[in-house]
Structures are given as structure tokens and as C-alpha cells.
Design a protein around this motif. Structure first.
Motif, PDB file in Angstrom:
ATOM      1  N   LYS A 191       3.681  11.304 -24.460  1.00  0.00           N
ATOM      2  CA  LYS A 191       4.299  10.915 -23.190  1.00  0.00           C
ATOM      3  C   LYS A 191       4.223  12.018 -22.129  1.00  0.00           C
ATOM      4  O   LYS A 191       4.317  11.727 -20.922  1.00  0.00           O
ATOM      5  CB  LYS A 191       5.739  10.494 -23.418  1.00  0.00           C
ATOM      6  CG  LYS A 191       6.659  11.586 -23.944  1.00  0.00           C
ATOM      7  CD  LYS A 191       8.045  10.993 -24.212  1.00  0.00           C
ATOM      8  CE  LYS A 191       8.973  12.045 -24.800  1.00  0.00           C
ATOM      9  NZ  LYS A 191      10.299  11.465 -25.128  1.00  0.00           N
ATOM     10  N   HIS A 232      -1.753   7.440 -16.580  1.00  0.00           N
ATOM     11  CA  HIS A 232      -0.910   7.735 -17.745  1.00  0.00           C
ATOM     12  C   HIS A 232       0.143   6.636 -17.930  1.00  0.00           C
ATOM     13  O   HIS A 232       0.387   6.189 -19.063  1.00  0.00           O
ATOM     14  CB  HIS A 232      -0.235   9.092 -17.564  1.00  0.00           C
ATOM     15  CG  HIS A 232       0.699   9.449 -18.688  1.00  0.00           C
ATOM     16  ND1 HIS A 232       0.249   9.782 -19.952  1.00  0.00           N
ATOM     17  CD2 HIS A 232       2.067   9.499 -18.738  1.00  0.00           C
ATOM     18  CE1 HIS A 232       1.288  10.019 -20.744  1.00  0.00           C
ATOM     19  NE2 HIS A 232       2.400   9.869 -20.027  1.00  0.00           N
ATOM     20  N   SER A 233       0.749   6.169 -16.838  1.00  0.00           N
ATOM     21  CA  SER A 233       1.733   5.085 -16.942  1.00  0.00           C
ATOM     22  C   SER A 233       1.082   3.808 -17.456  1.00  0.00           C
ATOM     23  O   SER A 233       1.662   3.076 -18.267  1.00  0.00           O
ATOM     24  CB  SER A 233       2.379   4.832 -15.579  1.00  0.00           C
ATOM     25  OG  SER A 233       3.108   5.965 -15.157  1.00  0.00           O
ATOM     26  N   SER A 248       2.047   2.017 -20.888  1.00  0.00           N
ATOM     27  CA  SER A 248       2.412   0.608 -20.890  1.00  0.00           C
ATOM     28  C   SER A 248       1.617  -0.153 -21.935  1.00  0.00           C
ATOM     29  O   SER A 248       2.162  -0.998 -22.661  1.00  0.00           O
ATOM     30  CB  SER A 248       2.174   0.014 -19.499  1.00  0.00           C
ATOM     31  OG  SER A 248       2.376  -1.373 -19.500  1.00  0.00           O
ATOM     32  N   TYR A 278       6.905   0.972 -17.716  1.00  0.00           N
ATOM     33  CA  TYR A 278       5.786   1.874 -17.405  1.00  0.00           C
ATOM     34  C   TYR A 278       4.840   1.237 -16.390  1.00  0.00           C
ATOM     35  O   TYR A 278       4.246   1.942 -15.556  1.00  0.00           O
ATOM     36  CB  TYR A 278       5.036   2.251 -18.677  1.00  0.00           C
ATOM     37  CG  TYR A 278       5.678   3.415 -19.413  1.00  0.00           C
ATOM     38  CD1 TYR A 278       5.635   4.701 -18.887  1.00  0.00           C
ATOM     39  CD2 TYR A 278       6.356   3.226 -20.611  1.00  0.00           C
ATOM     40  CE1 TYR A 278       6.237   5.768 -19.549  1.00  0.00           C
ATOM     41  CE2 TYR A 278       6.963   4.278 -21.279  1.00  0.00           C
ATOM     42  CZ  TYR A 278       6.891   5.544 -20.742  1.00  0.00           C
ATOM     43  OH  TYR A 278       7.486   6.602 -21.388  1.00  0.00           O
ATOM     44  N   SER A 279       4.708  -0.087 -16.438  1.00  0.00           N
ATOM     45  CA  SER A 279       3.884  -0.751 -15.426  1.00  0.00           C
ATOM     46  C   SER A 279       4.534  -0.637 -14.051  1.00  0.00           C
ATOM     47  O   SER A 279       3.839  -0.500 -13.033  1.00  0.00           O
ATOM     48  CB  SER A 279       3.690  -2.225 -15.788  1.00  0.00           C
ATOM     49  OG  SER A 279       2.812  -2.363 -16.869  1.00  0.00           O
ATOM     50  N   ASP A 339       6.387   1.929 -13.152  1.00  0.00           N
ATOM     51  CA  ASP A 339       6.089   3.319 -12.764  1.00  0.00           C
ATOM     52  C   ASP A 339       4.666   3.430 -12.239  1.00  0.00           C
ATOM     53  O   ASP A 339       4.401   4.133 -11.255  1.00  0.00           O
ATOM     54  CB  ASP A 339       6.270   4.253 -13.965  1.00  0.00           C
ATOM     55  CG  ASP A 339       7.727   4.340 -14.399  1.00  0.00           C
ATOM     56  OD1 ASP A 339       8.602   3.953 -13.601  1.00  0.00           O
ATOM     57  OD2 ASP A 339       7.977   4.778 -15.538  1.00  0.00           O
ATOM     58  N   ARG A 340       3.749   2.725 -12.897  1.00  0.00           N
ATOM     59  CA  ARG A 340       2.346   2.740 -12.457  1.00  0.00           C
ATOM     60  C   ARG A 340       2.228   2.213 -11.033  1.00  0.00           C
ATOM     61  O   ARG A 340       1.528   2.781 -10.196  1.00  0.00           O
ATOM     62  CB  ARG A 340       1.518   1.893 -13.425  1.00  0.00           C
ATOM     63  CG  ARG A 340       0.075   1.690 -13.004  1.00  0.00           C
ATOM     64  CD  ARG A 340      -0.607   0.699 -13.924  1.00  0.00           C
ATOM     65  NE  ARG A 340      -2.012   0.497 -13.559  1.00  0.00           N
ATOM     66  CZ  ARG A 340      -2.834  -0.353 -14.171  1.00  0.00           C
ATOM     67  NH1 ARG A 340      -2.379  -1.097 -15.175  1.00  0.00           N
ATOM     68  NH2 ARG A 340      -4.093  -0.482 -13.769  1.00  0.00           N
TER      69      ARG A 340
END
Length: 1124
Positions: free
Chosen positions: A304, A316-317, A321, A357-358, A360-361
Motif C-alpha cells: 500500500k 497506485h489507487s 482497487s 480506492y477507485s 481516491d483514483r
């Protein structure tokens, strides 16, 4: 490389590896036999068949060329960890076994030519596999079923010759008869092919392992990972999943030992993700889910923080994900195969984290967005070969493993190209898909709050994706949960987004609803925000365009203004009705009837309380209360006459009072509030009708009422002393009962309980009027109160005539006995007689009904009044009767003798608390006869007090029986009685007592004695015995007199007699008493030789046993008498 699809796992990684076997020599298009063979291999493969992937290839198929084997790794520098085509090559391109099918029977006439042709085809296959360890096998398709091994010598010789010609071992030559049992032969062939494939993959594993001695950890770190992965993959193809898991774990450890820097970070993470996927998949396959979860957590902890280049942080995000999504899919697949998940550990959590995480992306991609930047003219993402050589590498520097990029300008261009491509990725669609999967899982495992939380996120994503319809649908669905559970902050945030959606869609009704809630008491917005919303709300009521909501997309807001202008231009559809009970609006309403019940001669009063929670005052034009009886609803409407009276000030409670007169036909009915309606706006603009169900209250009222009751219990009732209305303490009373007018009469009952069974019990009813007017049409209903035991109704009779005893046809309740009119102050009396057949308590009802004229609120109405009096009276038995049979000597009898007198003794014991007058008694005999010529009652006019008893004695005799029975019914004992306190003309009650049955016996000899009532000392006492023969035979009788100390006697001491049938013999004795007092007479012993069953005691029971002997008297002279 496409930025949107590069994170998808390759299909060759996700599938289950199976041994690849190529089949050649089959013409599946034109040859039916070959087609049947191919269908048997590939169609309807069950789970119990060996895991093999079959593919039909032509005989001259070109297989991938084998590179020259490296003899040394001394100067070799690897360019990457794993080539992108390696897994697919061994799954679908390089077979473990090539099987040549050839039609050839052992007795074929052209054996030699076909043998040579077969050998040539085998050689062609071998040449195309040059350098590979792939096995080759031959299957001969034959028409005949082969003989058992050893019996067909020709077949054995030709098989050996064919093996030599084709350079095959005997284990690589097979025969396939095309018969009815084709599938069975195919399954046997599969098992043999599987063994050859196992051998091939075992050889490949050994070959890869042999490279380890040439590697060093300085320059060949990548090869260590590559070789461990290959060994694990070959082990999977070999179906050795335990060893495969071991080698994957080793490869995973080696990946994280690699030196990581920005240029190779993506490759390391990509391979780590692939290997982690394999490890988790195998753990689930081995039914060790905890190991899979532990491995995944370890993988996330290690990776992470390996973000790489800050300019590509969104990658990375995206990668993170995908890791969570892939594990969630593996977890879900394992559950479908039988794994049991729990509420706190299910795939939904992993889909949720993937969505986070998506998000965050998406956020990182928006931060890196460069306005005006254009895509590079020469596409750095377009590789010359059309694809990547190694997993996880950049297309503009493939095979480069140094720390610094080889071309800084190309590196910059490549990063820009990735950023611009990321801009086109539909982030919201990806997030919504993941959230949808998570919601489905949380719904499955009954996690309602998690489901609602994620549905809110889905709604927000739909909002960002400008799909406002779906966003509003989702937000409106979950809003109810947050509203009910009083999550005010969360509810306000959802409402804010929903209001923006409603504005951008120009959905007038929803815009009004959400504005009302955001202005309400559950909203956590600041005052200035509420003021802005209230102004927009007023604009909508005035049919104007509201201002745009803050933070709305500018282009969408411009389009929304056009929609709002269209709405304003529409003439119709400007009336909206909103069911308030589902929301928490800015106007609160409570209503109550001032009493739970009203008498019909009282005006019904109800109050409606309104309160506004918005920042500024609000006006309404109409208030209407709907009641269950629509005629009353017309009296409960108020419309604006002056502006001031219909204005609600913020935080103040306003009360509206209504009253109306109930109809007499509604007495006994309930009147309910069915709804309350407040109209906002006007006919010139938009009309909004706020509709409360029942007596008010919205979605939060029940919770607030509970809190208020707890608070009042905790702090006491000090609020009652305040002058202003306390909203929280106001209670709702949604219904009231219309009850009859209070009667102004008195009903008094006079009687003497308890009731004696079967008597005509008198109850005096006195009714006196205290009304101011005439009580008209007065009626009395008297008798047993309905609703009691049904048996009591059959055993209770009521009558108005007490001069005779009523029978069973008399009813238990006399309805509507007319009493006439009763003037003020007048009094009337009535008597009711009750006859109770059975004992026990009873409830009697006395219902007096009448009508009277009265005035209510200026209206003349006729009220029906009634008054009920009930009394519980116990019914008891007046007396108890007992009857006993005794002999003439008053000794109890169990049996009575035929034609021999006996006595019937009756005892009457009074159990009444009141004196009873016994008028007469009589016997009604069935079989017996009375020995008394004129049978007079001995109980005439006898009065019994409580617990006193009266007795009678009857002398009876039983005639001979003709029916042969030894038990006879005696008859009935009749008693006529009444209460002593009752009047003489009161009818007598006749009580019938059934006398007990008695057992009858016949005696052969009846003996009785004639003797004086007493004797005197030393004076002769003559006793004559009568002996009667009651049989049809001559009886011999032996008699003997026993001596006694109290008597001397003269006569025959012992005698033997013969008595003729139905004759009587007399014996005379003179007894001479010797002692005074009660003395036992000399006993007479009698025996009947011809009746041995009859004993002396049975014959002697009819004789007297004792007599009283007086002392001898003295002669008194006159002097003695005078002296006395």
C-alpha cells in the motif's frame, strides 16, 4: 497500453490451469466418426473426468519454436520478470501431448502402405515440435472390437511393427474401436493421456529447476522470481496444487526482495498482485479461507505504500482497487462453491474498499488535470510490437531495469499521455459497479446500515456522473432509514445532494419536499443556508424560477434554468399534495380532541396546534381537518380572512379551536381524525397541500414524544406552570367516543338475597326522575345479564306475575317493559320475579331507557338516555332431605323383607338463611304399600330456622315381587314450602325428592312376638311367639330357649315342630323377671334343617331383644300420702 484496461487481470491468470493435449488427424467437419470422437472428448464433461484441455489441430500445425537452450547465465541480464505470453503459450499453444488419430484395422489389406503413412505423419509432428519435450501418441481408429490381449497374435505383431516404424513405446499406441461404448473407451484414453501429460510437466519442472545452479543473486534476482512462478504454474498444470502453493509463496517472498525504484515499481506490484491472486485462489480451493485472508492482508500491508511516481499516484489507487476487487470476486466464488461467510467477514467489505480506492483514483486524476494539455503527437503508449513483452513495464522503455529512465523527455511525454488517458476513464461507472457489488453482499448478509451507507455513495457517484434520475432514486430510497434512526447530520447531507438533483432536473415536487425538510428541525444547516433555501421555496410557491444551488455544475445549472422556465410557463399541474408523515417538514402539526369522550348533549371540541421551524415567518391560506364522518368535517375548516391570523412565527405554537354538535344517531360510535391539511401558496402561483395522516405527527414525532415522556418523568411536571404551550408536552388525541347523555334518574333495587332454588324471588325496582323535563317513553329491561354461561340462561326464568310459579318457557330476560312517562320528581315501582332452577351466582341487569328533549349550542335535539343497575345474587338450596330405611325396632336396614313392615325415616335440614314454612308433605309410592290407612302429613305448617331439621316416619311394607328383580324403587317425597316472610297468597313451591332404591329379600320363616310394653319384678310376663311358614313346603323347626340370669321362665325349653305351608304356629312362655331395668330377654335359638342357608340370626332379627322391668311397687297408706 490502455489506461482503463491495463488493471484487468489476464484471463490466463484467472482460469484454472489444465493440461493441454492437441488432437491431430481428426476431420471433425466432414467425417461423422471423427466428429463423434471429438464430441465425446469435449461435450458434457463432468467433474469426475480428468482435467484436460483438448484442441483439434491439423497434422502439420506449426507449434511455437523453441529457443536455443542457454548453457550459461554468466553475462545474461534479464529484461523483466515474466513475459506476457508465457502463461498463454503453455495453456493454449505448447501441448503436453500430441495425439495422432489414424484409421487402421489390424487386418487391413493395405497394412504396409498405411503403416508407412502413419509413420510419416508422426515424423511431421515431431519435426514441428523440434526441441520440445512434448510427448507424441498414436490412436488407431478401428471398426471392430479388439480381442483380449494375447489372443490376437496378428494384432500383437503388427502393433510392435507400427511402434518400431513410428519410434513409439508400447504405452504410446492406443486402439479406439468405434462401437456403442465409445464414451467408455474415450474416458480410458483420457486417463492414459493424463498420465503422459503429468510426465511432461514433471519434466518441465525439473528442467526449470536445473537453471538455479547457474544463477546469482546479484544480477539474476528477476530470474529467481520467474523460475519459481514457472515451477508453480507447471505444478498447477500437473494438478499438484499443494506444491504449486508452496512455490507461489516462495515467488511472492522473492518479489518483495527485489530492489524497488520508480522505474520498476509498477512491474513489482503487478507481479506481486498476480502471485497473490494465485495464492489466495489456491487457499480458497484448499478450503483454508483464513489463510487466504491472512495472505491478502499481508499483501496489502506490503504494497500500500509502494506508490511510485507522485505524478502517477492515481495508478497506485487503481491497482489497489483491483486487488480488493479481485479478492472479493475470489471470496464470492468460494462462497458459491460452499464456503460459509459471516456478517463481519464477507466479500462486501472488499468491494467497498475497492470502491474507496477507485474514489481516491478519481480524486487524484482530477488533481493532476492540466487545462489545455494535449495528447503527444507520437503516442508513447503505442509499442512497436503492439503489446508489452513483460508484465508491468512501460511501453516506452520495455526491458529497461536501471534506476534512471533512459530518456527523460520520453518519460515526461509518457506520463502526460497516461494522465490524459486517465481523464477519459469513466471513474463514476467503475465506482458504482463496485458499490453495487458491495450493496448486494451486505444485503445478502443482512447488514442494513452498511447497505444504506454504500447506497448513499452510489447516489453521489450518479450525481457526479450527471445521472440525476438514478441519483435521486437511490438517495430517496435510503433517506427513510436515516430519517427514522435520527441521523440528522447524515440526513441533512443526503438531503442537500438530493435538493441539487431535484433542482438540476427541475423536479418541482421533490424540490419542494427536500426544501421543506432542510428547513425543518432535523436539518443541521446554518441559519443563512436555511434562509437561502426558504427564499427559493417562496419563489417556487410564487411560480418563479429559484436560484441555483451552490456547488452545482455550471453547464448543468444553465440547462436546469431552461427547464425551470418551461415549468413556470406551464399553466396546469401547479397543485401538489405532500404526505407529511413520511418526512420531517418545517411545519409541525398536532391535533387532539379535548376529551376521549363527549356526551351527546355536549359540543365536541378539538384543537389543532401548528408550529414553524423555518428562519422566517410563513403564511398559509387554509387549514382543514378531515373526520371519519364527512358531515362534521365541514365544521372544521378555516380559511385566511386576515393575513395576521394565518401566519406562523418561527418557534411559536399557534392553536386553532373547532367545535360541532354530534348527532344522536352517532351515540356509541367513535369519531376519528383521518387527516389534517394545510395549504401553502395561492391560486395565482403554486398550491402546496401539506397532508398529515390522522391527528398530525411526522416521521420524527414518535421518537420525540418518547424523549419528551422520559424527560418529564426525569424532571417532574414543572412545565405545567408555564404560560406558553410546550410543544413537546402536547399529546395527540386522534379519536373520541360519542356517549349517551348522563341520565338524571335513580334506580334502586330492593330484595332479600340469597335466592332459594325454584322459588319466585321478588325484586322491587324503584325509579325516580331528577330530570328538569318529562322523561318520555320509559322502558325497563330486566333479567339475567347477557354474556354469562349458556347453562344459566336455561336455568333462569323471569316473570312479572308472582301469583303463580313460572315454567321453563319463561325467558331469562324481559326486554322493553313499558313504564310510561315520568314527570320531574315522580317515582314509580315495579316488581320482577325471578326463578332460578340451579344454584350459583348470577348477575342480573336492570336497564331503564327513556328519551328527553334538550338544547345544545342552540340546536334542539332528542337525547336517548339510559341507566343500568346490575346486581349479583347467589342462589342456594333451601333445605337438604335425607331418607333412611329402619326396622320396626329402629335398626338400620340394608335389605327389607317381603310382606314384613319396616319404617321410612325422612329428615329435612334447613340451609336457608331465612325461615322456611313447610306447608305439607306426602309420599308417592311406586311398589311399596303403606301400613297406615290414612296417611296424614306430620309437617303441616312447620317453620324451620337455619340449621333446624324436621323428621317424618312412614310405616311401609313391600309386597312380593313379580319381575324377578331384587331391587325396587321406593317412590318420591313431595314437600310444599315457601318463605315465612312472604305473603300468604304467594304460590307454594313443591320440591320433589326421589327416594332411594332398596334391596328386597324373601324369608322362609317369619317370627314375631306379642309381649307387654314392660314387666315387673317377680310378676309373670307372658310372651307369645308367632311362627309363620312363608314357603310352599312343610318346614321342620327346632326351637330352644337359652337360660338368662335376669329371667326364669316356664314353657317348652326345647321343641321340634312341623309347620304346614302358609300356617302359623304359636308358642307361649311365661317369663319371671328377677332384676329391674333394661334386661335382655332369653334368646330364642331357631334352626330350619330343610333351609340350611338360613341361620338363627336372620330369623331372630324380627324379635325384641330387651324389655324394661320395673321394680316391685309398695302399697301406700293414707298416712304416708298425707305425710308426703
Amino acid at each position: 497500453m490502455m489506461a482503463g484496461s491495463q488493471w484487468e487481470l489476464p484471463p490466463e491468470l484467472c482460469c484454472r490451469p489444465m493440461a493441454f493435449v492437441a488432437l491431430t488427424g481428426l476431420d471433425v467437419v466432414y467425417n461423422a466418426v471423427h466428429r463423434a470422437i471429438w464430441d465425446s472428448f469435449c461435450a458434457n464433461r463432468r467433474a469426475d473426468r480428468v482435467p484436460i484441455s483438448f484442441k483439434v489441430l491439423p497434422g502439420d500445425h506449426e507449434y511455437p519454436k523453441c529457443r536455443t537452450k542457454r548453457t550459461s547465465y554468466e553475462w545474461y541480464i534479464p529484461k523483466g520478470i515474466l513475459k506476457t505470453g508465457w502463461m498463454n503459450k503453455h495453456l493454449n499453444l505448447v501441448p503436453a501431448l500430441v495425439v495422432l488419430f489414424y484409421e487402421l484395422d489390424w487386418d487391413d489389406p493395405q497394412w504396409k502402405e498405411k503403416q508407412s503413412e502413419c509413420a510419416t505423419k508422426v515424423e511431421i509432428v515431431r519435426s514441428s515440435l523440434q526441441g520440445r519435450n512434448t510427448k507424441v501418441a498414436v490412436v488407431l481408429i478401428q471398426k471392430k472390437t479388439p480381442l483380449p490381449p494375447g489372443e490376437d497374435l496378428v494384432a500383437s505383431e503388427r502393433a510392435a511393427a507400427l511402434c518400431n516404424a513410428c519410434d513409439l513405446s508400447g504405452k504410446s499406441l492406443f486402439v479406439l474401436p468405434h462401437t456403442d461404448h465409445l464414451v467408455g473407451y474415450i474416458i480410458r484414453l483420457e486417463n492414459a493421456f493424463y498420465e503422459h501429460a503429468q510426465t511432461y510437466y514433471y519434466t518441465e519442472i525439473r528442467r526449470v529447476k536445473s537453471h538455479k545452479e547457474f544463477l546469482n543473486k546479484t544480477t539474476h534476482q528477476l530470474l529467481f522470481v520467474r523460475h519459481q512462478f514457472k515451477i508453480a504454474f507447471f505444478s498447477e498444470l500437473k494438478q499438484d496444487t499443494q506444491n504449486a502453493l508452496k512455490y507461489y509463496r516462495t515467488a511472492y517472498s522473492l518479489v518483495h526482495e527485489l530492489r524497488a525504484h520508480e522505474t520498476n515499481m509498477l512491474e513489482i506490484k503487478t507481479m506481486a498482485g498476480y502471485i497473490n491472486y494465485k495464492i489466495c485462489r489456491l487457499c480458497f480451493q484448499h478450503n483454508t479461507p483464513l489463510d487466504a485472508i491472512s495472505q491478502f492482508r499481508k499483501h496489502i500491508d506490503l504494497c500500500k505504500k509502494k506508490i511510485g511516481s507522485a505524478e502517477l499516484a492515481f495508478e497506485h489507487s487503481a491497482w489497489m482497487s483491483k486487488q480488493f476487487q479481485s479478492f472479493g470476486e475470489l471470496f464470492d466464488e468460494a462462497i458459491k462453491l460452499g464456503l460459509t461467510a459471516i456478517q463481519t467477514q464477507n466479500p462486501g467489505f472488499y468491494y467497498q474498499q475497492a470502491a474507496c480506492y477507485s474514489q481516491d483514483r478519481k480524486q487524484l486524476a482530477h488533481q493532476l488535470y492540466q487545462a489545455g494539455a494535449s495528447y503527444p503527437t507520437s503516442d508513447p503508449l503505442d509499442s512497436q510490437s503492439g503489446g508489452l513483452d513483460f508484465y508491468g513495464q512501460r511501453s516506452w522503455r520495455q526491458g529497461h531495469q536501471s534506476i534512471d529512465p533512459p530518456d527523460a523527455e520520453k518519460e515526461k511525454t509518457g506520463i502526460l499521455a497516461l494522465q490524459i488517458k486517465e481523464r477519459d476513464v469513466p471513474h463514476s461507472e467503475l465506482i458504482i459497479a463496485l458499490l453495487s457489488n458491495a450493496v448486494a453482499q451486505f444485503k445478502k448478509y443482512k447488514c442494513p446500515r452498511m447497505k444504506s451507507h454504500l447506497m448513499v455513495q452510489m447516489g453521489v457517484e450518479y450525481y457526479h456522473a450527471k445521472d440525476y434520475t438514478k441519483a435521486l432514486k437511490l438517495l430517496d430510497y435510503v433517506m427513510c432509514d436515516y430519517r427514522t434512526e435520527r441521523w440528522c447530520g447524515l440526513h441533512t447531507a443526503i438531503l442537500t445532494t438530493a435538493l441539487q438533483c431535484a433542482y438540476l432536473m427541475a423536479n418541482v415536487k421533490n424540490y419542494i419536499i427536500y426544501s421543506m425538510e432542510l428547513l425543518g428541525r432535523a436539518s443541521t444547516l446554518k441559519e443563512e443556508q436555511k434562509s437561502r433555501i426558504e427564499q427559493n421555496f417562496i419563489k417556487v410557491l410564487m411560480n418563479k424560477v429559484p436560484d441555483a444551488e451552490p456547488d452545482c455544475d455550471q453547464s448543468s445549472a444553465a440547462a436546469a434554468r431552461l427547464l425551470w422556465n418551461d415549468r413556470v410557463a406551464l399553466a396546469g399541474s401547479n397543485e401538489f399534495t405532500i404526505e407529511v408523515q413520511d418526512y420531517i417538514p418545517f411545519i409541525q402539526c398536532k391535533a387532539k380532541f379535548q376529551s376521549p369522550s363527549f356526551h351527546v348533549d355536549q359540543p365536541i371540541q378539538l384543537q389543532v396546534f401548528l408550529r414553524a421551524d423555518c428562519p422566517h415567518h410563513v403564511s398559509f391560506n387554509k387549514l382543514a381537518v378531515s373526520l371519519s364522518n364527512q358531515e362534521y368535517s365541514q365544521c372544521c375548516v378555516v380559511e385566511s380572512s386576515t393575513q395576521e391570523s394565518m401566519t406562523l412565527l418561527p418557534g411559536e405554537t399557534k392553536c386553532h379551536n373547532f367545535s360541532f354538535v354530534a348527532k344522536t344517531s352517532d351515540v356509541g360510535k367513535k369519531i376519528e381524525m383521518t387527516g389534517i391539511e394545510v395549504m401553502l401558496g395561492s391560486d395565482g402561483g403554486r398550491c402546496v397541500f401539506l397532508s398529515w395522516r390522522g391527528a398530525g405527527g411526522d416521521a420524527a414525532s414518535a421518537h420525540e414524544a418518547l424523549q419528551a415522556s422520559r424527560s418529564s418523568r426525569r424532571w417532574g411536571r414543572g412545565a405545567e406552570s408555564r404560560q406558553e404551550l410546550d410543544w413537546d408536552t402536547l399529546t395527540i388525541q386522534h379519536s373520541t367516543m360519542i356517549i349517551s347523555r348522563v341520565p338524571k334518574i335513580s334506580v334502586q333495587l330492593s330484595h332479600q338475597p340469597p335466592v332459594l332454588s325454584n322459588e319466585m324471588y321478588c325484586i322491587n325496582i324503584t325509579v325516580q326522575s331528577q330530570e328538569e323535563g318529562v322523561a318520555k317513553d320509559m322502558k325497563l329491561t330486566a333479567g339475567l345479564k347477557p354474556g354469562q354461561d349458556a347453562n344459566l340462561s336455561q336455568a333462569t326464568h323471569v316473570a312479572l306475575d308472582g301469583s303463580k310459579v313460572c315454567d321453563h318457557t319463561a325467558p331469562p330476560l324481559l326486554p322493553d317493559i313499558p313504564l310510561g312517562d315520568l314527570k320531574p320528581g315522580e317515582k314509580l315501582e315495579r316488581r320482577v320475579y325471578v326463578r332460578c332452577v340451579s344454584t350459583g351466582p348470577r348477575v342480573f341487569l336492570f336497564h331503564v331507557a327513556y328519551s328527553i328533549d334538550t338544547t345544545v349550542e342552540g340546536q334542539q335535539i332528542v337525547c336517548k338516555c339510559h341507566k343500568d343497575e346490575t346486581v349479583t345474587i347467589e342462589t342456594v338450596v333451601p333445605f337438604e332431605v335425607s331418607a333412611n330405611f329402619v326396622s320396626t325396632k329402629f335398626e338400620p336396614l340394608e335389605r327389607v323383607a317381603v310382606d314384613i313392615p319396616f319404617l321410612l325415616m325422612t329428615d329435612i335440614l334447613s340451609s336457608s338463611p331465612w325461615p322456611i314454612l313447610l306447608d305439607s308433605s306426602s309420599l308417592q309410592l311406586l311398589t311399596m304399600t303403606s301400613n297406615t290407612p290414612r296417611q296424614l302429613t306430620q309437617l303441616q305448617q312447620v317453620v324451620l330456622q337455619t340449621d333446624e331439621s324436621a323428621s317424618e316416619c312412614f310405616c311401609l311394607q313391600c309386597p312380593p315381587l313379580t319381575n324377578g328383580s331384587n331391587t325396587v324403587a321406593t317412590g318420591q317425597y313431595l314437600i310444599s314450602w315457601r318463605r315465612q316472610s312472604s305473603s300468604p297468597d304467594t304460590p307454594l313451591i313443591q320440591t320433589t325428592v326421589t327416594l332411594p332404591h332398596v334391596m328386597v329379600e324373601s324369608v322362609p320363616l317369619y317370627i314375631h312376638a306379642d309381649l307387654p310394653s314392660f314387666g315387673r319384678i317377680r310378676e309373670s310376663l307372658p310372651v307369645r311367639y308367632h311362627i309363620e311358614n312363608r314357603t310352599a313346603l312343610v318346614q321342620e323347626v327346632e326351637m330352644a330357649v337359652e337360660p338368662s340370669d335376669a329371667f326364669m321362665f316356664s314353657g317348652l325349653k326345647q321343641v321340634r315342630l312341623r309347620i304346614l305351608p302358609s300356617s302359623v304356629q304359636q308358642m307361649l312362655y311365661n317369663y319371671y323377671p328377677l332384676m329391674a331395668g333394661y334386661q335382655t330377654l332369653p334368646q330364642l335359638n331357631i334352626s330350619l334343617p330343610r333351609c340350611p342357608t338360613t341361620n338363627t340370626h336372620t330369623l331372630r332379627r324380627f324379635l325384641p331383644q330387651r324389655i324394661f322391668v320395673k321394680p316391685q311397687g309398695r302399697q301406700l297408706d293414707e298416712a304416708s300420702i298425707a305425710a308426703a
